[in-house]
Design a protein around this motif. Sequence first.
Motif, PDB file in Angstrom:
ATOM      1  N   GLU A 207       0.837  -1.200   0.000  1.00  0.00           N
ATOM      2  CA  GLU A 207       0.000   0.000   0.000  1.00  0.00           C
ATOM      3  C   GLU A 207       0.874   1.253   0.000  1.00  0.00           C
ATOM      4  O   GLU A 207       0.732   2.119   0.853  1.00  0.00           O
ATOM      5  N   LEU A 208       1.774   1.337  -0.946  1.00  0.00           N
ATOM      6  CA  LEU A 208       2.575   2.543  -1.052  1.00  0.00           C
ATOM      7  C   LEU A 208       1.672   3.722  -1.382  1.00  0.00           C
ATOM      8  O   LEU A 208       0.743   3.599  -2.185  1.00  0.00           O
ATOM      9  N   PRO A 209       1.925   4.875  -0.777  1.00  0.00           N
ATOM     10  CA  PRO A 209       1.035   6.022  -0.999  1.00  0.00           C
ATOM     11  C   PRO A 209       1.146   6.577  -2.409  1.00  0.00           C
ATOM     12  O   PRO A 209       2.202   6.503  -3.047  1.00  0.00           O
ATOM     13  N   VAL A 210       0.046   7.126  -2.892  1.00  0.00           N
ATOM     14  CA  VAL A 210       0.014   7.858  -4.157  1.00  0.00           C
ATOM     15  C   VAL A 210       0.306   9.318  -3.851  1.00  0.00           C
ATOM     16  O   VAL A 210      -0.362   9.932  -3.011  1.00  0.00           O
ATOM     17  N   ILE A 211       1.295   9.868  -4.512  1.00  0.00           N
ATOM     18  CA  ILE A 211       1.728  11.227  -4.198  1.00  0.00           C
ATOM     19  C   ILE A 211       0.820  12.252  -4.851  1.00  0.00           C
ATOM     20  O   ILE A 211       0.266  12.026  -5.942  1.00  0.00           O
ATOM     21  N   SER A 212       0.650  13.374  -4.177  1.00  0.00           N
ATOM     22  CA  SER A 212      -0.061  14.507  -4.767  1.00  0.00           C
ATOM     23  C   SER A 212       0.967  15.474  -5.340  1.00  0.00           C
ATOM     24  O   SER A 212       2.146  15.453  -4.955  1.00  0.00           O
ATOM     25  N   VAL A 213       0.545  16.320  -6.236  1.00  0.00           N
ATOM     26  CA  VAL A 213       1.470  17.258  -6.873  1.00  0.00           C
ATOM     27  C   VAL A 213       2.109  18.179  -5.848  1.00  0.00           C
ATOM     28  O   VAL A 213       3.323  18.412  -5.865  1.00  0.00           O
ATOM     29  N   ASP A 214       1.316  18.707  -4.914  1.00  0.00           N
ATOM     30  CA  ASP A 214       1.855  19.657  -3.942  1.00  0.00           C
ATOM     31  C   ASP A 214       2.935  19.039  -3.061  1.00  0.00           C
ATOM     32  O   ASP A 214       3.833  19.741  -2.586  1.00  0.00           O
TER      33      ASP A 214
END
Length: 261
Positions: free
Chosen positions: A107-114
């Motif tokens: 469950e690696l996190p999905v990164i946000s642009v910010d």
Amino acid sequence: MGKGGGCIFSKKRSTLEPSDQDPPNPVSDQPQNQTSTTVENGPLQEPRKLKVFIVFYSMYGHVECLAKRLKKGVDSVDGVEGYLYRVPETLSTDVLEQMRVPEKADELPVISVDELAEADGLLFGFPTRFGSMASQMKAFFDSTGQLWEQQRLAGVPAGFFVSTGTQGGGQETTAWTAITQLAHHGMLYVPIGYTFGAGMFKLDSIRGGSPYSAGVFSGDGTRVPSETELALAEHQGKYMAAMVKRFAPRRSFMPSDSLNN
């Protein structure tokens, strides 16, 4: 953050053991800029660890394998920590099933642009699509317009790592054509050159990787990355961490309204 199991491939799974020997690291003896700080009339404070975000898209697991060894290399450098992130998937579940893409094992996190602006260094990984980056990673870069407008990534050291199906499938062009993304943001492209030493010159086995970046050959999707390919990825992580320690204290940003002047 950044923990996960072994690498996943389209037709089988493989858990790769860590290398028994660390690859050469010619930057290990470079002077370090990260020092302890003091508070006036107060106790010593530990310096914060510099952050290297390892941001990747992996369809069949090969890029993810490299990402995890890159993190091992980053984490081996004192004062620097690696973080693993995925980029958003753009294909539907039905299409992924038709392509026989395996489910992700962790469950690696999905990164946000910010979140990109929080990094002191960035490593972007992606498979090739006709000699350039996969559309999932390109879509992510395309969504960074506000960061570009504010120049929030200017001065950040950044590099790439790639996966291709064949020896002529884009080990160099996939990284080379991605440099434009860094140039427009004002990021500092950090290739590995020939710093891996003798490992870059051996011709006795098939291996991915080039002076531009670590790399792996995926074949039909079932080939397991070789230890040579993984060792090069680990070396790139160490090399990037050393560069981040060198450049991070000197990093400066343009004013947010600079493009209007």
